[in-house]
Design a protein around this motif. Structure first.
Motif, PDB file in Angstrom:
ATOM      1  N   VAL A  65       0.439  -0.764  -0.312  1.00 13.78           N
ATOM      2  CA  VAL A  65       0.281  -0.133   0.278  1.00 13.78           C
ATOM      3  C   VAL A  65       0.557   1.310   0.349  1.00 13.78           C
ATOM      4  CG1 VAL A  65      -1.913   1.169   1.585  1.00 13.78           C
ATOM      5  CG2 VAL A  65      -2.041  -1.137   0.918  1.00 13.78           C
ATOM      6  N   CYS A  66       2.263   0.973   0.854  1.00 15.66           N
ATOM      7  CA  CYS A  66       3.126   2.757   0.934  1.00 15.66           C
ATOM      8  C   CYS A  66       3.405   2.800  -0.449  1.00 15.66           C
ATOM      9  CB  CYS A  66       3.850   1.793   1.913  1.00 15.66           C
ATOM     10  SG  CYS A  66       5.102   3.818   2.180  1.00 15.66           S
ATOM     11  N   ASN A  67       3.653   1.623  -1.233  1.00 14.25           N
ATOM     12  CA  ASN A  67       4.914   1.954  -2.579  1.00 14.25           C
ATOM     13  C   ASN A  67       4.113   2.548  -3.902  1.00 14.25           C
ATOM     14  OD1 ASN A  67       6.634   0.956  -1.906  1.00 14.25           O
ATOM     15  ND2 ASN A  67       7.126  -1.003  -2.393  1.00 14.25           N
ATOM     16  N   LEU A  68       2.196   1.599  -4.092  1.00 11.54           N
ATOM     17  CA  LEU A  68       1.304   2.198  -3.683  1.00 11.54           C
ATOM     18  C   LEU A  68       0.539   3.677  -4.133  1.00 11.54           C
ATOM     19  CD1 LEU A  68      -1.821  -0.109  -5.244  1.00 11.54           C
ATOM     20  CD2 LEU A  68      -2.326   2.256  -5.218  1.00 11.54           C
ATOM     21  N   VAL A  69       0.866   4.165  -2.520  1.00 12.45           N
ATOM     22  CA  VAL A  69      -0.152   5.406  -2.634  1.00 12.45           C
ATOM     23  C   VAL A  69       1.130   6.468  -2.723  1.00 12.45           C
ATOM     24  CG1 VAL A  69      -0.733   7.165  -1.141  1.00 12.45           C
ATOM     25  CG2 VAL A  69      -1.147   4.812  -1.483  1.00 12.45           C
ATOM     26  N   LEU A  70       2.426   5.703  -2.205  1.00  9.20           N
ATOM     27  CA  LEU A  70       3.720   7.368  -2.728  1.00  9.20           C
ATOM     28  C   LEU A  70       3.854   6.537  -4.746  1.00  9.20           C
ATOM     29  CD1 LEU A  70       6.264   8.090  -1.706  1.00  9.20           C
ATOM     30  CD2 LEU A  70       7.575   6.254  -2.003  1.00  9.20           C
ATOM     31  N   THR A  71       3.838   6.277  -5.364  1.00 10.91           N
ATOM     32  CA  THR A  71       3.361   5.967  -6.586  1.00 10.91           C
ATOM     33  C   THR A  71       2.516   6.662  -7.452  1.00 10.91           C
ATOM     34  OG1 THR A  71       4.788   4.053  -6.993  1.00 10.91           O
ATOM     35  CG2 THR A  71       3.945   5.351  -8.468  1.00 10.91           C
ATOM     36  N   ARG A  82      -8.012   4.055   3.593  1.00 13.95           N
ATOM     37  CA  ARG A  82      -8.927   3.864   4.919  1.00 13.95           C
ATOM     38  C   ARG A  82      -8.186   1.672   4.613  1.00 13.95           C
ATOM     39  NH1 ARG A  82     -15.011   2.800   2.932  1.00 13.95           N
ATOM     40  NH2 ARG A  82     -15.190   2.096   5.009  1.00 13.95           N
ATOM     41  N   ILE A  83      -8.131   1.722   5.983  1.00  9.74           N
ATOM     42  CA  ILE A  83      -7.797   0.485   6.155  1.00  9.74           C
ATOM     43  C   ILE A  83      -8.269  -0.946   7.203  1.00  9.74           C
ATOM     44  CG2 ILE A  83      -5.830  -0.867   7.971  1.00  9.74           C
ATOM     45  CD1 ILE A  83      -3.515   1.655   7.475  1.00  9.74           C
ATOM     46  N   ALA A  84      -8.497  -1.769   6.461  1.00 11.77           N
ATOM     47  CA  ALA A  84      -9.099  -2.533   7.157  1.00 11.77           C
ATOM     48  C   ALA A  84     -10.753  -2.196   6.812  1.00 11.77           C
ATOM     49  CB  ALA A  84      -8.601  -3.042   8.539  1.00 11.77           C
ATOM     50  N   PRO A  85     -11.231  -1.328   6.075  1.00 16.92           N
ATOM     51  CA  PRO A  85     -12.535  -0.311   5.807  1.00 16.92           C
ATOM     52  C   PRO A  85     -14.134  -1.240   6.019  1.00 16.92           C
ATOM     53  CG  PRO A  85     -11.520  -1.682   3.144  1.00 16.92           C
ATOM     54  CD  PRO A  85     -11.062  -2.124   4.203  1.00 16.92           C
ATOM     55  N   GLU A  86     -13.734  -2.960   6.174  1.00 15.61           N
ATOM     56  CA  GLU A  86     -14.968  -3.837   6.230  1.00 15.61           C
ATOM     57  C   GLU A  86     -14.798  -4.887   7.284  1.00 15.61           C
ATOM     58  OE1 GLU A  86     -17.137  -5.628   2.480  1.00 15.61           O
ATOM     59  OE2 GLU A  86     -16.186  -3.524   1.776  1.00 15.61           O
ATOM     60  N   ALA A  87     -15.166  -4.615   8.893  1.00 16.04           N
ATOM     61  CA  ALA A  87     -14.849  -5.681  10.132  1.00 16.04           C
ATOM     62  C   ALA A  87     -15.208  -6.834   9.434  1.00 16.04           C
ATOM     63  CB  ALA A  87     -15.831  -4.571  11.242  1.00 16.04           C
ATOM     64  N   ALA A  88     -16.768  -7.200   8.005  1.00 16.03           N
ATOM     65  CA  ALA A  88     -16.760  -8.723   7.888  1.00 16.03           C
ATOM     66  C   ALA A  88     -15.905  -9.213   7.100  1.00 16.03           C
ATOM     67  CB  ALA A  88     -18.674  -8.274   7.662  1.00 16.03           C
ATOM     68  N   ASP A  89     -14.643  -8.464   6.649  1.00 18.65           N
ATOM     69  CA  ASP A  89     -13.987  -9.158   5.790  1.00 18.65           C
ATOM     70  C   ASP A  89     -12.617  -8.821   6.553  1.00 18.65           C
ATOM     71  OD1 ASP A  89     -12.677 -10.989   3.571  1.00 18.65           O
ATOM     72  OD2 ASP A  89     -14.565  -9.911   2.311  1.00 18.65           O
ATOM     73  N   ARG A  90     -12.352  -9.548   6.428  1.00 13.88           N
ATOM     74  CA  ARG A  90     -10.874  -9.546   7.726  1.00 13.88           C
ATOM     75  C   ARG A  90      -9.116  -9.390   6.251  1.00 13.88           C
ATOM     76  NH1 ARG A  90     -10.536  -9.934  12.849  1.00 13.88           N
ATOM     77  NH2 ARG A  90      -8.595 -10.607  12.878  1.00 13.88           N
ATOM     78  N   ASP A  91     -10.184 -10.151   4.774  1.00 16.01           N
ATOM     79  CA  ASP A  91      -9.133 -10.733   4.418  1.00 16.01           C
ATOM     80  C   ASP A  91      -8.860  -9.151   3.231  1.00 16.01           C
ATOM     81  OD1 ASP A  91      -8.396 -12.711   5.224  1.00 16.01           O
ATOM     82  OD2 ASP A  91      -8.551 -14.000   3.622  1.00 16.01           O
ATOM     83  N   LEU A  92     -10.072  -8.110   3.254  1.00 21.35           N
ATOM     84  CA  LEU A  92      -9.658  -6.803   2.554  1.00 21.35           C
ATOM     85  C   LEU A  92      -9.036  -6.142   3.247  1.00 21.35           C
ATOM     86  CD1 LEU A  92     -10.549  -4.806   0.158  1.00 21.35           C
ATOM     87  CD2 LEU A  92     -12.445  -4.360   1.272  1.00 21.35           C
ATOM     88  N   LEU A  93      -7.596  -5.428   2.737  1.00 22.30           N
ATOM     89  CA  LEU A  93      -6.481  -4.534   3.953  1.00 22.30           C
ATOM     90  C   LEU A  93      -6.369  -3.705   3.799  1.00 22.30           C
ATOM     91  CD1 LEU A  93      -3.894  -7.477   3.921  1.00 22.30           C
ATOM     92  CD2 LEU A  93      -5.909  -7.310   5.638  1.00 22.30           C
ATOM     93  N   ALA A  94      -7.030  -3.028   3.092  1.00 26.93           N
ATOM     94  CA  ALA A  94      -6.876  -2.047   2.775  1.00 26.93           C
ATOM     95  C   ALA A  94      -7.789  -1.337   1.406  1.00 26.93           C
ATOM     96  CB  ALA A  94      -5.590  -1.058   2.278  1.00 26.93           C
ATOM     97  N   LEU A  95      -8.149   0.178   0.943  1.00 27.63           N
ATOM     98  CA  LEU A  95      -8.932   0.343  -0.501  1.00 27.63           C
ATOM     99  C   LEU A  95      -8.346   1.989  -0.120  1.00 27.63           C
ATOM    100  CD1 LEU A  95     -11.632   0.456  -1.898  1.00 27.63           C
ATOM    101  CD2 LEU A  95     -12.550   1.652   0.198  1.00 27.63           C
ATOM    102  N   VAL A  96      -8.118   2.288  -1.396  1.00 22.84           N
ATOM    103  CA  VAL A  96      -7.035   3.005  -1.701  1.00 22.84           C
ATOM    104  C   VAL A  96      -8.243   3.657  -3.068  1.00 22.84           C
ATOM    105  CG1 VAL A  96      -5.336   4.284  -2.599  1.00 22.84           C
ATOM    106  CG2 VAL A  96      -4.773   1.646  -2.025  1.00 22.84           C
ATOM    107  N   SER A  97      -8.390   5.275  -2.515  1.00 23.77           N
ATOM    108  CA  SER A  97      -9.464   5.441  -3.490  1.00 23.77           C
ATOM    109  C   SER A  97      -8.465   7.149  -3.917  1.00 23.77           C
ATOM    110  CB  SER A  97     -10.598   6.407  -2.747  1.00 23.77           C
ATOM    111  OG  SER A  97     -11.220   5.627  -1.740  1.00 23.77           O
TER     112      SER A  97
END
Length: 328
Positions: A65-71, A82-97
């Protein structure tokens, strides 16, 4: 829609997959859905023996995520994470908008360039001291991502932590399951897109040092060499713990690693005490007054080593709809 945005997103994903991961397992998947990029944990690439809870894998995804946002930022694209945006799905770790345009800083450009030079250096480092100015920059990098970097030689934890590293290395060396798992991911050919190739290993140490690098990452086809006896060690910490803290810890870790690379420093990981059952709790307790420790870094000056391969970003990315800037 900005006609260049799909290319910029492709570049950001190519940078994301340059993040470090345990045994170069690359435990991430990405989904591009219009102005959003989802970052998912790939459970099939979590190490069941060394990392049964997926903690190290989540750190790796945070680094991606760090590399993605920086680039994105150095290409003039502003984003929100948004980190861990959905408590119901622990494998969705981040959402970059993607949210619009921005002007990158000189520091952003330096760190983005370091993405393609950063690598784990498993070879001996020199006895050259890491100066206070470089240490201050690394601490500032951690602080800028909301974390803390603790240099062990200044905190009184050095002897305790290095003893835990040695004990964990001994435990893992005699653990048949751990050795089998490591063998599956190491000793690969140089062109292999995942795992750790033999030519990225370091030489055996001719004199045991105060800490041990992984015996499984020794290249015994090259002569033994002396390693630094008192390496500079640093711990990456957050105030909280849990899934979201692991992802944030990975972002902090990667910012520190990129800063080190930009400053001409070599880095590697001491993951053994996090992975071994006999040392994990004691390691966490050693840093409890500062927060939650996520990783230990070895930092110093050394000769460059080869960078190891990654799977192409397209192989780990699903595009639901083309990237776009949302209407304001």
């Amino acid at each position: 829609m900005n006609v260049f945005l799909p290319l910029v997103v492709d570049q950001a994903l190519a940078a994301a997959v340059r993040a470090p991961s345990p045994q170069n397992t690359q435990p991430w998947r990405f989904v591009v859905d219009g102005p959003r990029i989802e970052v998912w944990l790939d459970r099939d690439r979590v190490l069941p023996v060394a990392d049964p809870a997926g903690r190290e894998a989540r750190l790796s995804c945070g680094a991606a995520v760090c590399n993605l946002v920086l680039t994105l930022r150095v290409n003039g694209v502003r984003s929100r994470v948004r980190i861990a945006p959905e408590a119901a799905d622990r494998d969705l770790l981040a959402l970059v908008s993607i949210e619009g345009n921005t002007r990158p800083s000189t520091l952003d450009r330096r760190l983005a360039e370091a993405v393609y030079r950063r690598h784990t250096n498993r070879r001996p480092l020199s006895d050259r001291a890491v100066p206070p100015s470089a240490r201050a920059l690394l601490r500032s990098a951690a602080l800028g991502e909301g974390g803390h970097l603790d240099f062990l030689d200044g905190s009184g934890r050095y002897a305790q932590v290095t003893a835990l590293v040695r004990r964990a290395e001994t435990e893992q060396a005699t653990d048949a399951d751990f050795r089998a798992e490591t063998a599956r991911w190491t000793g690969r050919a140089a062109e292999c897109p995942d795992g750790v190739p033999t030519d990225a290993f370091g030489p055996p140490a001719d004199i045991p040092g105060v800490v041990s690098l992984r015996a499984s990452h020794e290249n015994r086809s090259i002569p033994p060499r002396p390693f630094e006896q008192d390496p500079v060690l640093a711990a990456v910490l957050t105030r909280d713990q849990g899934v979201a803290a692991d992802v944030r810890g990975g972002m902090i870790m990667e910012r520190v690693l990129l800063t080190a690379t930009a400053e001409g420093l070599a880095t590697s990981f001491l993951s053994q005490p996090f992975e071994a059952r006999s040392t994990r709790a004691q390691l966490l307790a050693a840093f409890r007054d500062l927060g939650h420790v996520h990783t230990l870094l070895r930092v110093g000056y050394g000769l460059p080593t080869r960078m190891i391969a990654r799977r192409p970003a397209a192989e780990v990315t699903t595009v639901r709809s083309a990237p776009e800037v949302p209407a304001l």
